[in-house]
Design an enzyme around this catalytic site. Sequence first.
Site, mmCIF file in Angstrom:
data_model
loop_
_atom_site.group_PDB
_atom_site.id
_atom_site.type_symbol
_atom_site.label_atom_id
_atom_site.label_comp_id
_atom_site.label_asym_id
_atom_site.label_seq_id
_atom_site.Cartn_x
_atom_site.Cartn_y
_atom_site.Cartn_z
ATOM 1 N N TRP A 228 37.969 41.092 35.996
ATOM 2 C CA TRP A 228 37.427 42.297 35.835
ATOM 3 C C TRP A 228 36.384 42.864 36.968
ATOM 4 O O TRP A 228 35.934 43.896 36.756
ATOM 5 C CB TRP A 228 36.677 42.323 34.222
ATOM 6 C CG TRP A 228 35.683 41.257 34.375
ATOM 7 C CD1 TRP A 228 35.870 39.943 33.897
ATOM 8 C CD2 TRP A 228 34.145 41.588 34.698
ATOM 9 N NE1 TRP A 228 34.410 39.364 33.961
ATOM 10 C CE2 TRP A 228 33.331 40.271 34.457
ATOM 11 C CE3 TRP A 228 33.461 42.415 35.023
ATOM 12 C CZ2 TRP A 228 32.247 40.090 34.823
ATOM 13 C CZ3 TRP A 228 32.089 42.412 35.499
ATOM 14 C CH2 TRP A 228 31.430 41.222 35.182
ATOM 15 N N ASN A 229 36.055 42.025 37.788
ATOM 16 C CA ASN A 229 34.696 42.287 38.610
ATOM 17 C C ASN A 229 35.360 43.454 39.741
ATOM 18 O O ASN A 229 34.607 44.502 39.942
ATOM 19 C CB ASN A 229 34.266 41.187 39.274
ATOM 20 C CG ASN A 229 35.557 40.314 40.140
ATOM 21 O OD1 ASN A 229 36.656 40.381 40.030
ATOM 22 N ND2 ASN A 229 34.875 39.645 41.125
ATOM 23 N N LYS A 252 48.509 40.907 33.350
ATOM 24 C CA LYS A 252 47.747 40.778 32.497
ATOM 25 C C LYS A 252 46.287 40.739 32.861
ATOM 26 O O LYS A 252 45.693 39.981 33.802
ATOM 27 C CB LYS A 252 48.106 39.210 31.898
ATOM 28 C CG LYS A 252 47.243 38.991 30.457
ATOM 29 C CD LYS A 252 45.811 38.527 30.688
ATOM 30 C CE LYS A 252 45.159 38.234 29.608
ATOM 31 N NZ LYS A 252 43.704 38.491 29.615
ATOM 32 N N SER A 255 40.350 41.434 29.541
ATOM 33 C CA SER A 255 40.272 42.001 28.459
ATOM 34 C C SER A 255 39.392 42.952 28.282
ATOM 35 O O SER A 255 39.423 43.885 27.213
ATOM 36 C CB SER A 255 40.358 41.193 26.984
ATOM 37 O OG SER A 255 41.522 40.130 27.073
ATOM 38 N N GLY A 303 40.404 33.977 38.867
ATOM 39 C CA GLY A 303 39.367 33.804 37.920
ATOM 40 C C GLY A 303 38.705 32.292 38.101
ATOM 41 O O GLY A 303 38.568 31.723 39.383
ATOM 42 N N GLU A 325 43.205 31.916 43.221
ATOM 43 C CA GLU A 325 41.971 32.258 43.727
ATOM 44 C C GLU A 325 40.796 31.971 42.823
ATOM 45 O O GLU A 325 40.568 32.723 41.763
ATOM 46 C CB GLU A 325 41.662 33.674 44.533
ATOM 47 C CG GLU A 325 40.448 33.824 44.986
ATOM 48 C CD GLU A 325 40.021 35.207 45.217
ATOM 49 O OE1 GLU A 325 38.975 35.444 45.690
ATOM 50 O OE2 GLU A 325 40.801 36.141 44.644
ATOM 51 N N LEU A 326 40.226 31.018 42.969
ATOM 52 C CA LEU A 326 39.186 30.480 41.836
ATOM 53 C C LEU A 326 37.647 30.685 42.232
ATOM 54 O O LEU A 326 37.392 31.251 43.475
ATOM 55 C CB LEU A 326 39.361 29.145 41.523
ATOM 56 C CG LEU A 326 40.709 28.624 41.280
ATOM 57 C CD1 LEU A 326 41.077 27.080 41.105
ATOM 58 C CD2 LEU A 326 41.230 29.609 40.220
ATOM 59 N N CYS A 359 32.864 37.140 44.131
ATOM 60 C CA CYS A 359 33.129 35.960 44.298
ATOM 61 C C CYS A 359 32.671 35.293 45.650
ATOM 62 O O CYS A 359 32.286 34.062 45.853
ATOM 63 C CB CYS A 359 34.612 35.556 44.210
ATOM 64 S SG CYS A 359 35.671 36.482 45.338
#
Length: 394
Positions: A228-229, A252, A255, A303, A325-326, A359
């Site tokens: 969402w960022n 997806k 939310s 995420g 991408e974490l 991030c």
Amino acid sequence: VQAIAQPLEARQVAGPQRRERLGILLALLLVDRLFPARSVDAIPDVVFAGRGHSRLLAEGHKQDKREQDADRSCGHGIVIQYRWRYGSYIDFFAAFRPMAIATRNPATGETLKTYLALDNTQVDTVLQQVNTASIGWAATPIAERTACLKRAAQQLRTQRDRYAALVTLEMGKPIREAHAEVEKCATGCEFYAQNAERFLADEVIATDAGKSYVAYQPLGTLLAIMPWNFPFWQAFRAAAPALAAGNTVLLKHASNVPQCALAIEEIFQANFPANVLRTLLIGPEQAESLIADPRIHAVTLTGSETAGRCIAAAAGAHLKKSVLELGGSDAFVVLADADLDAAARLAVASRFLNGGQSCIAAKRIILLESIAEDFLARFQQRLGGLKQGDPMRD
């Protein structure tokens, strides 16, 4: 308890779903048998963990009447009749209600809209539509694919203010940064429109064979699980190259940004063939289970490390390609010979970029002891100059 399950439409209730719901009904009957002569008020709360549900699914509620009859439709193809003779009833319909997806303004806390998550039947319908579209899209000449990307870029710029307002309303970043994000999405679409043919050209390899080359062919449908960022940019960064390469995309999104997710679908539906990109308003459990579906050929996630482990494990179990991408913990190192004014300014900008939700933000500031005190004084002074206010005001 008297409970009767009756299909409303047979095609809406898959075998596993029907078995799960009948299991809940049997559990209710067991509760009645275990406590045949006691008030329901004495029965502890009953929790049923149906597949994909993590909340309380059945809980005792007090009733004034000694006998309560009700017919309820759960909205998933089942009608249940139930009766308590002990002055209370258990509401087990929450087990069948779709998850609510709410969009809230983080600046005010106001709930803007609420959507119902798609049920498994609706998800399957969208997945089949995208899978069907994959065949024609993969065969579409690359010049036509890149033309679609150019049209998407044009729409992004034409309606920049509208899309930026959605970004700020749902994510909370300052409106000027939201404008820049939408512009970046348009630039990304144009970049792949201009370079896709070169990127995807066959690469001839020198070997002992008559002819050897590397060819880049479409994989099929990509499941993109996005954060969402940067609600527009993260989705476009994944979708633009995938679509240029002849793949289709199921998005997806996080939310808490459903309006952004639907607006992104709108852009692609308006400028590409139907169903080349679709948005799924679903929960994380449904997204993870989608990876096993043979109509999904690859998955990408931006995420957390925890989410990345889950997605990587599911993709590996089903031999699906994945790109992750974490999260990170980026260091901001200040040495003794640094310009401390510039370092403090950049440290504040890096830490508070995008409302602090980036991030690549400076999450650990590492200082040499000899300059630490001077740096912190400058850093704190700049922090004091920051103002909190309405992000919609430029």
